[in-house]
Design an enzyme around this catalytic site. Structure first.
Site, PDB file in Angstrom:
ATOM      1  N   CYS A 259       0.813  -1.215   0.000  1.00  0.00           N
ATOM      2  CA  CYS A 259       0.000   0.000   0.000  1.00  0.00           C
ATOM      3  C   CYS A 259       0.849   1.269   0.000  1.00  0.00           C
ATOM      4  CB  CYS A 259      -0.913  -0.010   1.209  1.00  0.00           C
ATOM      5  SG  CYS A 259      -2.006  -1.404   1.136  1.00  0.00           S
ATOM      6  N   GLU A 260       1.568   1.475  -1.058  1.00  0.00           N
ATOM      7  CA  GLU A 260       2.410   2.668  -1.238  1.00  0.00           C
ATOM      8  C   GLU A 260       2.493   2.933  -2.728  1.00  0.00           C
ATOM      9  OE1 GLU A 260       4.800   4.277   0.994  1.00  0.00           O
ATOM     10  OE2 GLU A 260       4.605   2.970   2.734  1.00  0.00           O
TER      11      GLU A 260
END
Ligand code: LLP
Length: 401
Positions: free
Chosen positions: A327-328
Site C-alpha cells: 500500500c504505497e
C-alpha cells in the site's frame, strides 16, 4: 538456460534465485586480476548475507567484510576463517567490539577517534591486543548515486588524512592496539576508475608517510564498489581496476584487500514473481505482481533500474508500470516500460537481483519474506525457506494481553 517455470512450480513465488556458478566466475575473474600481488577478497556480506552464499564464497577462498556483529557471526557460521574477517561500520556498540576482539578477527576498521578510544578500552578490559585499520575519507567524488556515495567529507564515513595520522600515532603508542591496516571505500556501483585511482594514490601516500613514523601497514584495503550492468553502464574492467591500484603502490609491500559485494553476487540473482492482474487507470496500464517493495526495494528507494522479462509471452508490447501489492505508490519495480500483455500467473523475471535485494527486504504489510534458491552444477536447492505467518509473529505472540 534457467528453467524458471519449474522453479516457480517447485518453490512458488516470489522467489530469489542465485546462480552460484556465475558467482564463482566473478570471484575468479577478480582474484586473477590481482594475481601480481598478495591479495584477499573480503566479500561484503551486506550485499547478500545468505549463509550458503557466504559459504560458497568462503569455499572459493574469500574472506568477509562485515558491518555488524551479526554479519561477523554469519561469516563464522559459514566457515570463514577468523583471519579473513574484517569488521567495519561507523557505529559499533561496545558488545560488538568486544566480541570481535574475542573472536580474534583480522582487523576492526575504525571510523573515528572516539571509536579508537572505545576499542582500546575494550581491548584493555579483555587483556588483548586489537588489530585495527583506519578508514580514510579521501574526499573524492565517486560519481555515483548520492545515497551510495561515501568518500566525500560531507559523508559520515571515515576520517580525513590528518585525523587518520593522529589515530595511527595514538594506536602505535597503545599497548592494546596494533595498527595493521588502512582502508578507503568511496562508494558503490562505481563505473569510473579515476576517482578510485586518485583515492588509492592519496591513501598510499599516507602509508608511505606512516612508514617514516615506523608504522608499518600490512593490509591495504581498497573497499568495494565495482559496478555492474543494470542497463547500459560502461563498466570498469577488473584487470584495469587492479592495475590502477598497483600503479599507486610502487614498491609498497602490502596485501591488497578488496571488499566487493555487488560485483560478486549482483548479476547472479533473479527475482521471480507472478502476475496477479492487469489493470488500466485511465490511460495508465499497470501490471500487478505478487512481489513487492518489501521484497526488492531498490527501484522504490533509489529509482534503480532492473531489467524485467516476461517469460514465454509473445503478445504485443505496450507501456506499463510494474507494481506490487504493497500500500504505497512507491511500490514499483519499473515505470513506463514496454511489456507484452500479460495473463494471470505469467512469470516475470527481475534481473540483477543478487545484491542488496533480499538483504534489504522487510515484512512491511505483514508480507512474508521470499524463499531463496541456489543453482549449482545444473541443480537447484533451497537455501532459505519461505517465511510463513507464524515466523512473522513469533516474537510478538506471547505478549498479547
Ligand atoms: N565496503 C564498504 C565499507 C561498504 O560500505 C560497501 C557498501 C562495500 C564494501 C560493498 O560495496 P559494493 O562492492 O557492493 O558496491 N544498498 C545500496 C548499496 C549500498 C552499499 C553500501 N556499502 C544499493 O542497493 O545500491
Amino acid at each position: 538456460m534457467i528453467d524458471f517455470k519449474t522453479l516457480s512450480d517447485t518453490y512458488d513465488t516470489p522467489l530469489y534465485i542465485y546462480d552460484f556458478d556465475y558467482i564463482s566466475t566473478k570471484y575468479s575473474e577478480l582474484k586473477e586480476s590481482f594475481r601480481a600481488k598478495k591479495s584477499l577478497i573480503c566479500y561484503a556480506v551486506k550485499a547478500n548475507s545468505n549463509l550458503s552464499v557466504i559459504k560458497h564464497l568462503a569455499d572459493l577462498g574469500a574472506g568477509c567484510d562485515c558491518v555488524s556483529i551479526g554479519e561477523v557471526r554469519r561469516a563464522f557460521l559459514a566457515g570463514v576463517s577468523s583471519y579473513k574477517i574484517i569488521f567495519s561500520g561507523v557505529g559499533k556498540r561496545d558488545v560488538e567490539i568486544k566480541e570481535a576482539i574475542e573472536k580474534d578477527i583480522l582487523m576492526i576498521n575504525l571510523e573515528s577517534f572516539a571509536e579508537l578510544m572505545r576499542v582500546e578500552i575494550m581491548a584493555k578490559e579483555l587483556g588483548k591486543i586489537a588489530r585495527i585499520s583506519i578508514r580514510v575519507n579521501p574526499n573524492i567524488d565517486p560519481k555515483t548515486h548520492p545515497y551510495i556515495s561515501t568518500g566525500l567529507s560531507e559523508n559520515k564515513f571515515g576520517v580525513d588524512i590528518e585525523d587518520a595520522k593522529r589515530m595511527y600515532i595514538k594506536a602505535k603508542n597503545s599497548e592494546f592496539l596494533d595498527p595493521v591496516g588502512i582502508h578507503f571505500h568511496i562508494g558503490s556501483q562505481l563505473t569510473e576508475l579515476e576517482p578510485i585511482q586518485k583515492s588509492s594514490e592519496i591513501v598510499a601516500d599516507l602509508v608511505r608517510n606512516l612508514k617514516v613514523l615506523d608504522i608499518n601497514i600490512k593490509f591495504f584495503d581498497i573497499g568495494g564498489g565495482l559496478g555492474i550492468r543494470y542497463k547500459d553502464e560502461v563498466l570498469i574492467k577488473p584487470y584495469d581496476y587492479a592495475q590502477a591500484i598497483f600503479s599507486t603502490l610502487f614498491t609498497l609491500d602490502v596485501t591488497i584487500i578488496c571488499e566487493p559485494g555487488r560485483f560478486l553476487v549482483g548479476e547472479s540473482g533473479y527475482f521471480l514473481t507472478k502476475v496477479l492482474y492487469e489493470k488500466q487507470n485511465g490511460d495508465k496500464r499497470f501490471v500487478i505482481v505478487d512481489g513487492g517493495m518489501n521484497d526488492l526495494i531498490r527501484p522504490s528507494l533509489y529509482n534503480a533500474y532492473h531489467d524485467i522479462e516476461v517469460l514465454n509471452n509473445e503478445n504485443e508490447k505496450t507501456l506499463t508500470d510494474v507494481v506490487g501489492p504493497v500500500c504505497e505508490s512507491g511500490d514499483f519495480f519499473a515505470k513506463n516500460i514496454e511489456l507484452p500483455k500479460t495473463e494471470h500467473n505469467d512469470l516475470l523475471v527481475i534481473k540483477n537481483a543478487g545484491a542488496y535485494c533480499y538483504t534489504m527486504s522487510s515484512n512491511y504489510n505483514t508480507r512474508a519474506k521470499a524463499a531463496e534458491v541456489a543453482l549449482e552444477n545444473g541443480k537447484d536447492r533451497l537455501i532459505r525457506k519461505r517465511e510463513n505467518f507464524e515466523d512473522m509473529i513469533a516474537l510478538e505472540k506471547e505478549f498479547i494481553k
